[in-house]
Design a protein around this motif. Structure first.
Motif, PDB file in Angstrom:
ATOM      1  N   PRO A 164       0.808  -1.229   0.000  1.00  0.00           N
ATOM      2  CA  PRO A 164       0.000   0.000   0.000  1.00  0.00           C
ATOM      3  C   PRO A 164       0.838   1.275   0.000  1.00  0.00           C
ATOM      4  N   SER A 165       2.053   1.220   0.557  1.00  0.00           N
ATOM      5  CA  SER A 165       2.907   2.410   0.574  1.00  0.00           C
ATOM      6  C   SER A 165       3.784   2.508  -0.667  1.00  0.00           C
ATOM      7  N   SER A 166       3.667   1.534  -1.555  1.00  0.00           N
ATOM      8  CA  SER A 166       4.499   1.507  -2.758  1.00  0.00           C
ATOM      9  C   SER A 166       4.348   2.752  -3.627  1.00  0.00           C
ATOM     10  N   PRO A 167       3.131   3.292  -3.824  1.00  0.00           N
ATOM     11  CA  PRO A 167       3.015   4.478  -4.688  1.00  0.00           C
ATOM     12  C   PRO A 167       3.829   5.674  -4.211  1.00  0.00           C
ATOM     13  N   ALA A 168       4.100   5.731  -2.901  1.00  0.00           N
ATOM     14  CA  ALA A 168       4.870   6.860  -2.355  1.00  0.00           C
ATOM     15  C   ALA A 168       6.355   6.558  -2.256  1.00  0.00           C
ATOM     16  N   THR A 169       6.783   5.387  -2.735  1.00  0.00           N
ATOM     17  CA  THR A 169       8.182   4.987  -2.616  1.00  0.00           C
ATOM     18  C   THR A 169       8.930   5.286  -3.905  1.00  0.00           C
ATOM     19  N   SER A 170      10.014   6.014  -3.782  1.00  0.00           N
ATOM     20  CA  SER A 170      10.889   6.270  -4.925  1.00  0.00           C
ATOM     21  C   SER A 170      12.142   5.414  -4.797  1.00  0.00           C
ATOM     22  N   ASN A 171      12.925   5.376  -5.860  1.00  0.00           N
ATOM     23  CA  ASN A 171      14.192   4.653  -5.799  1.00  0.00           C
ATOM     24  C   ASN A 171      15.103   5.256  -4.734  1.00  0.00           C
ATOM     25  N   GLY A 172      15.070   6.586  -4.611  1.00  0.00           N
ATOM     26  CA  GLY A 172      15.876   7.245  -3.590  1.00  0.00           C
ATOM     27  C   GLY A 172      15.420   6.888  -2.188  1.00  0.00           C
ATOM     28  N   THR A 173      14.093   6.830  -1.983  1.00  0.00           N
ATOM     29  CA  THR A 173      13.562   6.430  -0.683  1.00  0.00           C
ATOM     30  C   THR A 173      13.994   5.014  -0.340  1.00  0.00           C
ATOM     31  N   PHE A 174      13.908   4.126  -1.327  1.00  0.00           N
ATOM     32  CA  PHE A 174      14.331   2.746  -1.091  1.00  0.00           C
ATOM     33  C   PHE A 174      15.802   2.687  -0.686  1.00  0.00           C
ATOM     34  N   ALA A 175      16.654   3.438  -1.395  1.00  0.00           N
ATOM     35  CA  ALA A 175      18.083   3.434  -1.081  1.00  0.00           C
ATOM     36  C   ALA A 175      18.322   3.934   0.341  1.00  0.00           C
ATOM     37  N   GLN A 176      17.636   4.988   0.738  1.00  0.00           N
ATOM     38  CA  GLN A 176      17.812   5.528   2.089  1.00  0.00           C
ATOM     39  C   GLN A 176      17.325   4.546   3.150  1.00  0.00           C
ATOM     40  N   GLU A 177      16.184   3.904   2.906  1.00  0.00           N
ATOM     41  CA  GLU A 177      15.630   2.964   3.883  1.00  0.00           C
ATOM     42  C   GLU A 177      16.486   1.707   3.998  1.00  0.00           C
ATOM     43  N   LEU A 178      17.012   1.224   2.864  1.00  0.00           N
ATOM     44  CA  LEU A 178      17.882   0.045   2.918  1.00  0.00           C
ATOM     45  C   LEU A 178      19.164   0.372   3.672  1.00  0.00           C
ATOM     46  N   ALA A 179      19.734   1.537   3.400  1.00  0.00           N
ATOM     47  CA  ALA A 179      20.944   1.942   4.109  1.00  0.00           C
ATOM     48  C   ALA A 179      20.675   2.082   5.601  1.00  0.00           C
ATOM     49  N   ALA A 180      19.526   2.659   5.958  1.00  0.00           N
ATOM     50  CA  ALA A 180      19.186   2.829   7.374  1.00  0.00           C
ATOM     51  C   ALA A 180      19.013   1.477   8.059  1.00  0.00           C
ATOM     52  N   ALA A 181      18.380   0.518   7.368  1.00  0.00           N
ATOM     53  CA  ALA A 181      18.181  -0.807   7.939  1.00  0.00           C
ATOM     54  C   ALA A 181      19.512  -1.504   8.209  1.00  0.00           C
ATOM     55  N   LEU A 182      20.528  -1.157   7.401  1.00  0.00           N
ATOM     56  CA  LEU A 182      21.857  -1.753   7.559  1.00  0.00           C
ATOM     57  C   LEU A 182      22.777  -0.908   8.433  1.00  0.00           C
ATOM     58  N   GLY A 183      22.302   0.269   8.839  1.00  0.00           N
ATOM     59  CA  GLY A 183      23.148   1.165   9.613  1.00  0.00           C
ATOM     60  C   GLY A 183      24.283   1.741   8.808  1.00  0.00           C
ATOM     61  N   ARG A 184      24.034   2.004   7.533  1.00  0.00           N
ATOM     62  CA  ARG A 184      25.061   2.535   6.632  1.00  0.00           C
ATOM     63  C   ARG A 184      24.536   3.795   5.934  1.00  0.00           C
ATOM     64  N   PRO A 185      25.422   4.617   5.394  1.00  0.00           N
ATOM     65  CA  PRO A 185      24.972   5.772   4.613  1.00  0.00           C
ATOM     66  C   PRO A 185      24.588   5.350   3.203  1.00  0.00           C
ATOM     67  N   ALA A 186      23.873   6.237   2.524  1.00  0.00           N
ATOM     68  CA  ALA A 186      23.552   6.027   1.103  1.00  0.00           C
ATOM     69  C   ALA A 186      23.902   7.314   0.375  1.00  0.00           C
ATOM     70  N   LEU A 187      25.195   7.527   0.222  1.00  0.00           N
ATOM     71  CA  LEU A 187      25.694   8.825  -0.231  1.00  0.00           C
ATOM     72  C   LEU A 187      26.220   8.822  -1.653  1.00  0.00           C
ATOM     73  N   LEU A 188      26.178   7.688  -2.339  1.00  0.00           N
ATOM     74  CA  LEU A 188      26.813   7.604  -3.650  1.00  0.00           C
ATOM     75  C   LEU A 188      25.791   7.292  -4.744  1.00  0.00           C
ATOM     76  N   PRO A 189      25.060   8.296  -5.205  1.00  0.00           N
ATOM     77  CA  PRO A 189      24.123   8.065  -6.302  1.00  0.00           C
ATOM     78  C   PRO A 189      24.863   7.662  -7.570  1.00  0.00           C
TER      79      PRO A 189
END
Length: 239
Positions: A164-189
């Motif tokens: 249900p939250s998929s329509p509000a999810t961007s590729n950038g949001t996914f990258a930030q959330e995955l990095a947060a789940a791993l305790g890492r930054p997502a600084l390299l687009p």
């Protein structure tokens, strides 16, 4: 076709022979199963086909429900149309349900497994602008929707297999959330030109564009998502 499947197909090349193999493995296999059901003396009460949101045209703004048009603008969309058409069994008592899946997130395979190491090393980031939609679903919810479709006697037609939250999810949001789940930054687009240079223009489209897909009928059918939010889904996967 879900994005992780599309990426695997793209990485194998675009030759005519490979395209024929893809069509055969999806369309002809489904047609064979449909014929077996049609010819069966005791056909199953229902059968479920999982295809993908590649049916819908990529767009940064349009939102697609199960009733939205599509399936006629590129190889993958036409593949999904042919795939779903092959599953039709006119006059059969078997209920037919099609689940159009987004990117499947789960442990031990799929899209996340291909991304984990760069992100664990702090080298992950969004692709291109990062603004492109990222339709996703947790593997437990995809399995749950399939079971729900089999068990709901009045349910048939198309269900969108996305959160249900998929329509509000961007590729950038996914990258930030995955990095947060791993305790890492997502600084390299990864810039769009680099994606095109590595994968080629046609394959890059699969990574740099996406669809905002809404699970309207899925929710209306009474399915309750186990992982409606991206952060919870990713924490479960990387735990």
């Amino acid at each position: 076709m879900s994005l992780d499947k599309r990426a695997r197909i793209g990485s194998a090349g675009w030759g005519d022979a490979f395209c024929r193999e893809v069509i055969s493995s999806r369309v002809e296999t489904t047609r064979t199963l449909a014929k077996a059901i049609a010819d069966a003396e005791q056909p199953p009460r229902a059968w479920v086909l999982v295809t993908g949101v590649g049916y819908y045209r990529p767009s940064p703004t349009a939102e697609y429900t199960e009733d939205s048009p599509g399936g006629d603008f590129d190889f993958f969309s036409r593949l999904v149309s042919s795939w779903e058409a092959a599953a039709l069994i006119p006059g059969s008592p078997a209920r037919g349900v099609v689940v159009r899946s987004g990117v499947v997130l789960g442990r031990g395979g799929g899209a996340v497994s291909q991304m984990l190491w760069p992100f664990r090393l702090g080298l992950g980031g969004p692709l291109g602008s990062g603004l492109q939609p990222f339709p996703w679903i947790h593997i437990r919810d995809l399995a749950g929707i399939v079971c729900h479709a089999l068990e709901s006697e009045c349910l048939q037609g198309v269900l969108n297999g996305v959160s249900p939250s998929s329509p509000a999810t961007s590729n950038g949001t996914f990258a930030q959330e995955l990095a947060a789940a791993l305790g890492r930054p997502a600084l390299l687009p990864v810039p769009a030109w680099a994606v095109r240079a590595v994968f080629g223009a046609e394959r890059a489209v699969m990574l740099l564009e996406g669809q905002r897909v809404v699970p309207k009928h899925t929710l209306e059918s009474g399915y309750h998502f186990i992982f409606p939010d991206l952060s919870g889904a990713l924490k479960d996967i990387v735990a």
